[in-house]
Design an enzyme around this catalytic site. Structure first.
Site, PDB file in Angstrom:
ATOM      1  N   MET A   1      35.871  41.393  39.293  1.00 32.68           N
ATOM      2  CA  MET A   1      34.486  40.969  40.084  1.00 32.68           C
ATOM      3  C   MET A   1      33.787  42.582  39.414  1.00 32.68           C
ATOM      4  O   MET A   1      32.494  42.273  39.411  1.00 32.68           O
ATOM      5  CB  MET A   1      34.637  41.010  41.713  1.00 32.68           C
ATOM      6  CG  MET A   1      33.297  40.474  41.738  1.00 32.68           C
ATOM      7  SD  MET A   1      33.754  39.855  43.775  1.00 32.68           S
ATOM      8  CE  MET A   1      34.067  42.166  44.772  1.00 32.68           C
TER       9      MET A   1
ATOM     10  N   LYS B   1      31.276  51.605  42.299  1.00 31.82           N
ATOM     11  CA  LYS B   1      31.228  50.185  41.677  1.00 31.82           C
ATOM     12  C   LYS B   1      30.798  48.990  41.077  1.00 31.82           C
ATOM     13  O   LYS B   1      29.464  48.975  41.763  1.00 31.82           O
ATOM     14  CB  LYS B   1      32.162  49.839  42.620  1.00 31.82           C
ATOM     15  CG  LYS B   1      32.583  47.952  42.107  1.00 31.82           C
ATOM     16  CD  LYS B   1      33.404  47.470  43.806  1.00 31.82           C
ATOM     17  CE  LYS B   1      34.850  47.809  43.781  1.00 31.82           C
ATOM     18  NZ  LYS B   1      35.627  47.020  44.556  1.00 31.82           N
TER      19      LYS B   1
ATOM     20  N   ASP C   1      43.855  41.040  51.315  1.00 35.53           N
ATOM     21  CA  ASP C   1      44.081  41.693  50.143  1.00 35.53           C
ATOM     22  C   ASP C   1      44.604  43.024  50.230  1.00 35.53           C
ATOM     23  O   ASP C   1      44.376  44.051  49.423  1.00 35.53           O
ATOM     24  CB  ASP C   1      42.831  41.565  49.405  1.00 35.53           C
ATOM     25  CG  ASP C   1      43.222  41.532  47.963  1.00 35.53           C
ATOM     26  OD1 ASP C   1      44.353  41.360  47.446  1.00 35.53           O
ATOM     27  OD2 ASP C   1      42.507  41.876  46.662  1.00 35.53           O
TER      28      ASP C   1
END
Length: 663
Positions: free
Chosen positions: A23, A41, A135
Site C-alpha cells: 500500500m 510512509k 495484522d
C-alpha cells in the site's frame, strides 16, 4: 516511487528508501524544522486515486495517533504534498522482530518474556481504545538498539466500531498468524489479536511458525483443523507453564483464550516461577468446535470402489437401516431439547453471557441479543470521540457479564464526536485560549507577528472563522500572536564616535544613554562598550547605553621630572690649613712658608643627594659625590599622575638645602 532528495511540504527531506509495501513505501527522512530523523510512509502513486485505499491509509493515522505508548511507533504528522498522502512516524533504528529471531535464536526464556511483556503492554492500550491490530506479526514489531520493541503498521487496524462494516469474507493480515475465526471469514476481535500474540510467542520459543503449507489457503485451513504443536516438543527445557501460555492464547475457540492481553501478561509473568513447576498441560475443553459454520472437507470414495468400473458396480439393494438413523438422531436431539427446557423451567431460568455489543448498530445488537435469548432494553445516547455515530459505546450489564435468559440489556449509542463552536478569540491571551482548547482536544499552533498596537501574547487573528462547528480532536487551529513591536538586531558599534552612535540611535528611534570613562586602550571619543550587546533584539523605544572613552586617565600616567641645582663648595678653615703646614715644615721659616703656600690643595666636600619620587624615598642616598668647587647636580624623578617630587642635599654630614619639584 519517489526519488530520495525530494522534500515534502518544504519540511521532510527524503534520504533513502527503508521499505516497500503493498500500500505504501517507507522512507528515512529528515525533519528540517525540528532537525531530527523520521520515517515517512507515502501512499503508492498508483493508489493515490483509490478512495478506499486513501481512506484506509488515513485510518491508520487516526487509529495510531491516539496511541501514545513507549512500545508503539508514534505518529508525528499527517499530510498531503502535491496530491500524495503521507504519514510522518518515529524513526526506530534497529531491525524487525522476524530478523531479530533469526539472528539471536535461541533466545533466553526471560528475554522472550520481556519482549512479550512490552508487546502486550502496547496492545493493552490499543484494546483500551477499542482498536484491534488484525495484522500482528514479527515483521510489524521493531526492535531498537536498546532492545525496546515497538509495534508499527496499524494500516489495517480498525476501531471496533468499524468492524461491522468490514467484509466478512476478506482475509487480512499474514496467514501464519491468522486466527481460526478470521480464516473462516468472521470479524476479528481482541481474541484474534491474542491468537496472533500466541503465535508470536511460539516463534520466539521455537524459531519457527507452527503451520507451514504450499499456499495461504492450506495454512489457513491448518489454523482451524490441526492441533497446535507443542513448544516442548521443540525444546523440552521449556517450562510447562510457559507452554501453557502459548496453548491458551492459541485455543481454537476464542472463548477459551485469555479474556484480555492483561490476563495473558499476568500469566506470562509467573510462567518461570518455581511454584508452577508441576503445572499440567493446558487442554482446551471445546476442541475445534467453533460457533461459526465449519467447512468440512469432501469425503473421498474408498479406493476399491474408486477403481471399480461404473458398469461393474453391483446394483444397490434396498436397506431400511440407512433410512432409520436420521430419525433416531432427530429423536435424540428432541429429547435433549425437552430435557434442557424442563431443567431451565425447574431452575427458574439458565444463565448466559452478555455478548460484546460495542461497535454494533442498534439493529445488529437487537439481532445478536435475540440469538442469545436476551432482549434490548433502554437506549440512551452520548458523545464519543472513538465510537462512530449510531454505534454502541457500552452496554449494561457489561459484555461477558452473566445474566438470566430473557434479561434486558441497556445500551448507550454514540452521537459521534461532540461539536464545538469556534468563538472569536482575537484580542485574548494566547496562553489562556490555547490551554482551554487543548483541554477540549484541539491541536493548537502559534505563529508570531510583530505589532505596535497589540501587546505581546495577544491573539491577532485565527485561521478558523468564528461560529464554525468542528470536532475538537480532528481540528487544528492556528493563531497569529503578537510578538510586540517589530524587533531588530542591534549593530556592533565598536569604533563609533559619539556622533555616529547618536545618528544610529535616532534612526532606529532608540533612547540613548551616554556615559564616559578613561581608557588606556581605546582612543578618546571612541566607544568602549555598549549595552545591550551587539546582536540583541530591540524594538523602537528601547534604551541603548554606550560608554565612550575619555582617553588615558591622567591620574595613572607616569611622568619624568628633572631638577638641576648648584651645590656650593665650602673651603676648609685657615687654622686647619696652618696647622697642617707647620707640622710638615723641615727647613728655615722663609723657605718653608713659600713652599707651603704654593703646594696647599683644597679639601673636598662629601656630598649626599636624597630624592623622593615613585621609586625612591628621602631616607636612602640617591647619589654620592666629592666636590672641590661649586658643582651642578642634576636629579631625575619619576612621578605618577599629579604627584610631586622632593630632594635634599647633605654636605659633609650637614643638610644644606632641600625642596619640592612640581610638574
Amino acid at each position: 516511487m519517489i526519488e530520495p532528495g525530494v522534500t515534502l511540504n518544504e519540511r521532510y527531506r527524503l534520504l533513502k528508501t527503508l521499505g516497500e509495501g503493498g500500500m505504501a513505501n517507507v522512507y528515512l527522512a529528515h525533519d528540517l524544522i525540528l532537525d531530527r530523523d523520521v520515517a515517512v510512509k507515502v501512499l503508492r502513486l498508483d493508489l493515490q486515486n483509490d478512495p478506499d485505499t486513501v481512506r484506509r491509509f488515513k485510518r491508520e493515522a487516526m487509529a495510531t495517533i491516539q496511541l501514545v505508548h513507549p512500545n508503539i511507533v508514534s505518529i508525528y504528522d499527517v499530510g498531503e504534498s502535491h496530491g500524495q498522502q503521507y504519514l510522518v512516524m518515529e524513526y526506530v533504528q534497529g531491525t524487525d522482530l522476524k530478523k531479530y529471531i533469526v539472528e539471536h535464536f535461541p533466545i533466553p526464556y526471560q528475554q522472550v518474556i520481556t519482549i512479550m511483556e512490552q508487546i502486550l503492554s502496547a496492545m493493552a492500550l490499543a484494546h483500551e481504545h477499542h482498536i484491534i491490530h488484525r495484522d500482528l506479526k514479527p515483521q510489524n514489531i521493531l526492535v531498537d538498539q536498546d532492545g525496546t520493541v515497538k509495534i508499527t503498521d496499524f494500516g489495517i487496524a480498525v476501531a471496533l466500531s468499524d468492524t461491522a462494516m468490514t467484509q466478512t469474507n476478506s482475509m487480512l493480515g499474514s496467514v501464519h498468524y491468522l486466527s481460526p475465526e478470521q480464516a473462516r471469514g468472521s470479524m476479528p476481535t481482541r481474541q484474534s489479536d491474542i491468537y496472533a500474540l500466541g503465535i508470536i510467542l511460539f516463534e520466539l520459543l521455537t524459531g519457527s511458525v507452527p503451520f507451514e503449507g504450499e499456499s495461504a489457503v492450506s495454512i489457513a485451513l491448518k489454523h482451524f483443523q490441526e492441533q497446535m504443536p507443542f513448544v516442548r516438543d521443540f525444546d523440552p527445557r521449556i517450562p510447562q507453564a510457559l507452554e501453557n501460555v502459548v496453548l491458551k492464547a492459541t485455543a481454537k475457540d476464542p472463548n477459551e483464550r485469555y479474556t484480555s492481553v492483561e490476563a495473558m501478561a499476568a500469566d506470562l509473568k509467573t510462567s518461570l516461577s518455581k511454584s508452577r513447576a508441576k503445572e499440567v498441560r493446558f487442554v482446551p475443553t471445546a476442541g475445534e468446535n467453533l460457533d461459526e459454520t465449519k467447512v468440512l472437507p469432501q469425503l473421498s470414495t474408498p479406493p476399491k470402489l474408486a477403481q471399480q468400473p461404473e458398469a461393474d458396480k453391483p446394483a444397490k439393494k434396498p436397506s431400511k437401516k440407512p433410512k432409520k438413523w436420521p430419525w433416531i438422531v432427530a429423536a435424540v436431539i428432541a429429547v435433549i431439547a425437552l430435557i434442557g427446557v424442563g431443567a431451565a423451567l425447574a431452575s427458574g431460568g439458565s444463565k448466559t453471557a452478555v455478548p460484546d455489543l460495542r461497535g454494533m448498530t442498534q439493529a445488529q445488537a437487537k439481532t445478536t441479543l435475540t440469538s442469545q435469548r436476551l432482549s434490548l432494553g433502554s437506549v440512551t445516547h452520548a458523545y464519543s470521540d472513538t465510537i462512530s455515530e449510531d454505534r454502541i459505546i457500552r452496554s449494561h450489564p457489561a459484555a461477558n457479564s452473566k445474566v438470566k435468559t430473557d434479561a434486558t440489556i441497556d445500551v448507550v449509542i454514540s452521537k459521534g464526536p461532540k461539536l464545538y463552536q469556534i468563538a472569536d478569540y482575537t484580542g485574548r491571551s494566547y496562553s489562556d485560549v490555547a490551554a482551554m482548547l487543548e483541554k477540549r482536544g484541539f491541536t493548537v499552533k502559534k505563529e508570531l507577528a510583530s505589532s505596535n498596537s497589540q501587546p505581546i501574547g495577544q491573539i491577532m487573528s485565527q485561521d478558523i472563522d468564528s461560529d464554525k462547528q468542528v470536532i475538537a480532536k480532528q481540528t487544528t487551529i492556528t493563531f497569529t500572536v503578537s510578538s510586540g513591536p517589530k524587533r531588530f538586531a542591534l549593530r556592533d558599534l565598536s569604533g563609533y564616535n559619539e556622533k555616529s552612535v547618536r545618528d544610529y540611535a535616532n534612526e532606529l528611534e532608540l533612547n540613548l544613554n551616554v556615559e564616559n570613562e578613561y581608557s588606556d586602550d581605546i582612543a578618546e571619543g571612541t566607544l568602549i562598550r555598549q549595552n545591550p550587546e551587539a546582536g540583541a533584539m530591540l524594538s523602537k523605544g528601547d534604551t541603548l547605553t554606550v560608554v565612550m572613552s575619555k582617553g588615558k586617565d591622567p591620574a595613572t600616567q607616569v611622568k619624568q621630572l628633572s631638577k638641576t641645582i648648584s651645590v656650593p663648595y665650602q673651603a676648609v678653615s685657615s687654622e686647619s690649613s696652618s696647622a697642617s703646614s707647620t707640622s710638615d715644615s723641615a727647613g728655615d721659616s722663609d723657605s718653608a712658608t713659600e713652599s707651603s703656600s704654593s703646594s696647599v690643595k683644597p679639601v673636598p666636600n662629601q656630598i649626599q643627594v636624597y630624592i623622593a619620587d615613585s621609586q625612591h624615598s628621602l631616607d636612602k642616598v640617591y647619589r654620592t659625590l666629592s666636590i672641590t668647587e661649586d658643582t651642578d647636580v642634576t636629579m631625575n624623578f619619576t612621578v605618577v599622575g599629579s604627584e610631586s617630587a622632593h630632594y635634599r642635599i647633605v654636605r659633609d654630614g650637614v643638610e644644606i638645602m632641600s625642596g619640592e619639584v612640581k610638574q
